[in-house]
Design an enzyme around this catalytic site. Structure first.
Site, mmCIF file in Angstrom:
data_model
loop_
_atom_site.group_PDB
_atom_site.id
_atom_site.type_symbol
_atom_site.label_atom_id
_atom_site.label_comp_id
_atom_site.label_asym_id
_atom_site.label_seq_id
_atom_site.Cartn_x
_atom_site.Cartn_y
_atom_site.Cartn_z
ATOM 1 N N ASP A 84 -14.823 -11.595 72.543
ATOM 2 C CA ASP A 84 -16.122 -10.946 72.454
ATOM 3 C C ASP A 84 -16.581 -10.999 71.003
ATOM 4 O O ASP A 84 -15.956 -11.646 70.172
ATOM 5 C CB ASP A 84 -16.064 -9.516 72.989
ATOM 6 N N GLN A 85 -17.694 -10.349 70.710
ATOM 7 C CA GLN A 85 -18.268 -10.519 69.377
ATOM 8 C C GLN A 85 -17.436 -9.866 68.275
ATOM 9 O O GLN A 85 -17.737 -10.039 67.099
ATOM 10 C CB GLN A 85 -19.724 -10.053 69.338
#
Lengths: 129, 129, 129, 129
Positions: D9-10
């Site tokens: 994910d980010q």
């Protein structure tokens, strides 16, 4: 790749979006074999992002299937790479085929603009394509 | 949340891992309503990461179901937050319930160590819990 | 569609495979508005499976973005449907565009062969395309 | 398991929901080694569905990490199975640990009620737990 349970949908076959992850995994493995892993490439400030994708689904894949993803680098552009894929069941049936075009981005640039492929990567890829 | 086709598995029900994304979405919405979105929080250098999760599945959810996720902040620790969840079908049947414990991380620290919750966030949350 | 945290990747943007799920959700909503939901269609023994997909990525989407997926039925074949998509950020920037071709399958057939579109569905779609 | 790009994910680490799929894959492999694959079990009308899950996240996993999932059957109930998991990085760091409780369902029953574990499966599992 072995198909995971969560990758099937209620029709009992692999949901079509997951093939993009299988193709990604094969492309990453290919870059890794060429001597430079993609993770390392990103750390050096160079990203490859998918700009275009095409997939043609030919036969369903099911939970537990062992799939083989054949990937081939078909074009090295100034700032882009094109890969072709064939996804086969262990038995040989072609499940899907596809292509992705990747753009090379400068991750050090806050706007992440397109940049030329680094020479080193271009050299490694030239032998392959 | 409306259940997506790709979230079902071959048993015709929502694959259990997707409930974590539903719970995440509800938690994010709650933080957003409290006045500060989670995206903004991350930009300010504060991250909240899931340290513990528990889910109890009570009834299956199916493609097209409209699910309601009720989320409640149950504990504000020095460097952690705990949320409880109830996931219901539009009709009222309870589909699942769960909890997540989140740790607060310093994203400006290269090692991303745990840090105290920022006072501002603590203030916003105090009213809620 | 609101972008979920788990849909981002380590580049901080939506992972490209998730657009296929967004397009699927929009197509399902369109079929639902035409009077017959896709879930009901499957229960009647008619399935629509993705046979071909193309996506062109134009700008990144990020966590928390509100995306609008415009979907249009562009072709009604004997046993297939083609849809075009435009995915926009709330502000109007075009994030991606794509197409999917779906084949109509007979789910009552153990081999799930391709079948003609049911007349009722064809009638509903004719008005739309 | 090798971590896929789309599973990050980010924050640059594996999104927490994906651990459930890793655990599922390990559990499926264990059942397969015991002589009867889960796919075959489902075809015979017996399903195992996750009724409860707990995960404790201890250290982040990153793109390209090679993870080892150790799975152990800890309890064979009348109509349920409990598994414990340890997820380690190749180097040995513990990334996460968890448990899942599965209920045994009768897939031939239209309402898919809970049923006793089949004797054959119970026999195979008894040796393991």
């Amino acid at each position: 790749v072995r198909v995971r349970y969560g990758e099937t949908d209620q029709m009992g076959v692999v949901y079509h979006a997951h093939y993009l992850a299988y193709m990604d995994e094969a492309r990453t493995a290919l870059l890794g074999e060429l001597g430079r892993g993609y993770a390392e490439l990103e750390r050096s400030g160079v990203g490859l992002v998918v700009r275009k994708v095409e997939v043609r689904y030919r036969a369903p894949a099911r939970f537990g299937d062992e799939l083989v993803v054949r990937v081939q680098l078909t074009r090295v552009g100034g700032a882009s790479l094109t890969f072709d894929y064939d996804i086969l069941r262990a038995g040989g049936t072609r499940v899907a085929s596809g292509m992705t075009e990747l753009a090379c981005l400068d991750l050090h640039d806050p706007e992440r603009r397109v940049r030329m492929l680094p020479d080193e990567l271009r050299g490694l890829l030239a032998a392959e394509s």
